[in-house]
Design an enzyme around this catalytic site. Sequence first.
Site, PDB file in Angstrom:
ATOM      1  CG  ASP A 306      36.499 -55.414  32.619  1.00 10.70           C
ATOM      2  OD1 ASP A 306      37.243 -55.867  33.507  1.00 10.70           O
ATOM      3  OD2 ASP A 306      35.347 -55.019  32.829  1.00 10.70           O
ATOM      4  CG  ASN A 644      44.700 -40.904 -12.205  1.00  9.48           C
ATOM      5  OD1 ASN A 644      43.877 -41.454 -12.911  1.00  9.48           O
ATOM      6  ND2 ASN A 644      44.380 -40.327 -11.067  1.00  9.48           N
ATOM      7  CG  ASN A 672      38.623 -39.531 -15.297  1.00  6.55           C
ATOM      8  OD1 ASN A 672      39.456 -40.061 -14.577  1.00  6.55           O
ATOM      9  ND2 ASN A 672      37.947 -38.462 -14.950  1.00  6.55           N
ATOM     10  CB  THR A 675      39.396 -47.111 -15.749  1.00  3.89           C
ATOM     11  OG1 THR A 675      39.843 -45.759 -15.882  1.00  3.89           O
ATOM     12  CG2 THR A 675      39.301 -47.781 -17.095  1.00  3.89           C
ATOM     13  CG  ASP A 676      40.161 -43.023 -12.871  1.00  3.99           C
ATOM     14  OD1 ASP A 676      40.732 -44.065 -13.194  1.00  3.99           O
ATOM     15  OD2 ASP A 676      40.674 -41.897 -12.955  1.00  3.99           O
TER      16      ASP A 676
END
Length: 833
Positions: A306, A644, A672, A675-676
Site C-alpha cells: 500500500d 552424524n 553426541n 557437538t550436537d
Amino acid sequence: MIGLSQAEAEKLLKEQGKNILEEKKKSGTLKIFCNQFKDIMVMILLISTIILVAIGEIYDALTIIIIVLMNAILGFIQEFRTEKTLETLKKISSPTAKVYRDGTLQTIVSENLVVDDVIELDTGDRVPADCNILQCSSLACDEAILTGESLPINKRVGSSKNTDNSLNNDTVVYSGTSISKGHGRCIVMATGKESQIGKISQMITEIPEEETPLQHKLGELGKTVAMICVIVCVVVFLAGVLRGEPVFNMLMTGIIIAISAIPEGLPATVTISLALAVNRMLKANALVNRLHSVETLGCTSVICTDKTGTITQNKMTVKEIICNDTEYLVDNRINLDANKVLKELLLCSVLCNNATLKGGDPTEIALLEVAHRFGLNQENVNKNYLRTDEVPFDSQAKYMSVTVKDGMSNSLIYSKGSIESIIKMCTHIHINDVVQPLTNALRLKVETHADKLSDKAMRVLAFCVKVQDKTIFLGISGMEDPPRPEAKQSVIECKSAHINTVMITGDHKSTACAIAKQVGILRGKKAITGEELDRLSDAQLLNAIDDYSVFARVNPSHKLRLVRIYKQKGHIVTMTGDGVNDAPAIKEADIGVSMGISGTDVAKNSADVILLDDNFATLVKAVQQGRCIYANIRKFVRYLLSCNIGEVLTMFVGIILGLPIVLLPSQLLLVNLITDGLPAVALSVEPPDKSNMKKPPRKKDEGFFSNGLMEKILIRGVLIGGVTLGTFIVISTLGGSLEVCRTCALITLVMSQLVHVFECKSEEKNIFTVNYFDNPQLLISVLVSVAVIGLCVYYPPLMKVFSTVSPSTNQLLISLGFAVLPAILSLGNGRKK
C-alpha cells in the site's frame, strides 16, 4: 455514566473469568521434561542401562544415565524457552476492544471484557464478545465463521435486557465475527465459553496441531536417515560378533551409533529456530502470527505494498484547497466570513467526519485540523448540527455521507470522498459565489485542478452538499503525506534481492506515480488504474503484469485479482493491507501482511505478519529475516548430518577394517552431547548475511538440499570419519595403547566437528574467510565444548568415567592436525564460484 466502573468490571472479571476460548491444556514443566525421554532410541538406551546395572557395569550405566539426563536438560531448556516465547507473542497479539470504563472510552485487551460492559464497534473490527446492539448506523456483520452465510448480515438495535445469544439474531453481534460496514454501540451479554464461538471452541480443542511444511520435510529426512542408520548398526553388530567381539558390547555399540547418527532433534530444532527468529522480528516491529511464514517470507519475489502509511509517513496535512474557482493556500490567513463557499467546505469536512483531534483516521484528523485553524471548532459545530444518518465510507463507492439537521430543521447531506465518486453525484457547483449547473466543461476544469494537486504528490479529496434536489460540488483539498525517509533505501534493497516492489493504492494515479517516483518504485515501469484493469482479460493481464509497478484507484476485488495473477505467473506474493475488504487478498497471498496501527482486526486476523509500525522498511527487514532463518536451518542441518555421518563411518569402517572398537559407547555419547547440542542451536541464531539480500529468491518448491548441499554433507562426513580413523591408525602405528588411540580419535572427532561448525556459517566462504565474531553464542558454545573435552581427557574423575588417558604433546598435536585436515582439503569447495 456509560458502561461499568473499573471496580465493578474487576469484580465481575473475578466472578465470570476471562473472556477467552477453551484452550488446549498447556504442557507443564514436568511434562516438557518427561517428553525428552519419549524418543524410541533414548528408551532403548535406558533399557540397556538397566541391563548394565544388572550385570554389574555400574560405571558404564552411570555414564549413560548422566549423558542422557544432560541431553534431556538441554532439550528441556530449549523447548521451555520456545514455549515461553510463543506465549509472549500470543499476549502481544491479543485482540483489543474499545470499552467504556468509568464513563470514558478506553482500549483494553479483549480477554478482560465482562458481561454488561459497553463497547464501540467500527468497520473492520472483530467482535470481542456476544453483545446486544444499543445504537448502530448502517451496521452489517460478516458471520460466515459461525453460520457459513457468505453475505454480511444487516443489524438493528435490540433490547439491552436480552439474554438470549442464540444464532441468527439480527439484534445481536457475535464474538469472532467481523464488522463489514457501519458502526455501533453494544452491551456485552456473553463472554468466553458462554459465547457462541466459545461453545464451538470446546469441541475442537483436542484437534492436534499440524507440522509446518519444513518440519514435515525434515522429519521425513530424519526417518530416512534413521532407517539407513539402523541397517548400518545391524551390520556393525553382526560384523563385530562374527569377529569375536562380546555380544553385549556390540549391542551397546550398535545402539549408541544409532543415537549418535539419527538427527531425531531436527524438527524440534527447526521450531526453536523459527521461534527465535520470530522474537528477533518482533524487536524489529514485525509480529509473526504463524511460525512457518517466517521461512516462506524468504521466498518472496513480489511485494504488493500500500502507499499511505506504508511507503509514506501517514502524517496527513492539508496544503491547498480549491473551491469557488479560487485556490487557497492553507498557510495564509483567510477570513471565512468573506469566503462563504470555503466555510461550507470546511463545515462539510467537520460534519462528515468520525475522528477527533485526539485520534482517528489521519486523513480525517487533517481535515479537522485545517478547519480548526480557520476557526471552526468541532465541538461547536456539532452543537449546531444534529446528525440523523450516516453512510459509512465504502472502498467500492469511495465516499462517506452524513445527514444532518441545522438549527432551522433543514435537512442537509454532506459527502466527502474521491474526486471521481463525488463529482458523479453532483448536479451543480459554486463559481464566483453563484450556484451553477455542473457542465462538462466545468467538470473538466475541476478534474484538471485535481490532476495538478496529484502531480505534486498530494492526496485529493472532494466535497459536496445536497440541499433539497441539488447536489452542489463544494471543492477539493490537497493533502501532503511525504514518503518515509527509509522507504527509498528499502526499495533499493528489494531490487538488489531480485524482489519486485509494486504499489497498489486507492489513491489517484498521479499522486501514486509521484510518490512511486520519489522512492524508486516506478523506475522503468508503468502505472495503471483499476478502471483500466477492468478492460483487460486475465490472459492479457497475465502477459502484461510485469510491465507495471503502480496500480492506482483500485478496489479490494482488484487486489485479489492481482494477487492471483502474480501467483499464476509463478511469483511468491507478499501482500499488505489494512481494511476489512483487504482480507481476501491478504489471505490469498503466500504471505499476508497487515498494518498494526491502521489495520482492522479482520485484516490482522487474516495476516501471517503484522507490521507494528506500518512501515515498508520493516517488511523488507522481515523478508531479510525470512531468508536468514532458511539459510540458518540449512547451516545446522549441514552441520548435524555431516557430523552424524562421520560418526557412523568411524565405527562402521573401523569394524570393516578389522580394527578394535574405535570409540566406546560412553565416548560416542559424549561426542553426541558436546557437538550436537549447543553448537547446532547457536548456528540457528546466526545474523543475516548481507549476501542473502543480493541473491534471487529461492523457489517455493526448491529442494532443501539444492545447490550442492547434500554433496557438501556427504564429502565432509567422509572426511570426518576418515581423519578420525586416520588418527586411531597413526597413533596405534606409533605404539600407542588402545586407550590412547581411542582418546586421540575422540579428540579428532570432536575437534573436527567444532572446526566444521565455523565452516557451516557460510555456504560460500571457507574457514579462513568467515567472520568468527558476529555470533558470540557460537563462540561460547564451541569454547564450552572444548572445555568439556579437555576435562574429559585431563581431569582424572572424568577420565575414569569416559575411559580416556591424557595424550602426550606429540599425540595431541597429531590429533589436532588430523582434526583441521578436512577444512584444509575443503578449501577449494568453499570458494565463491
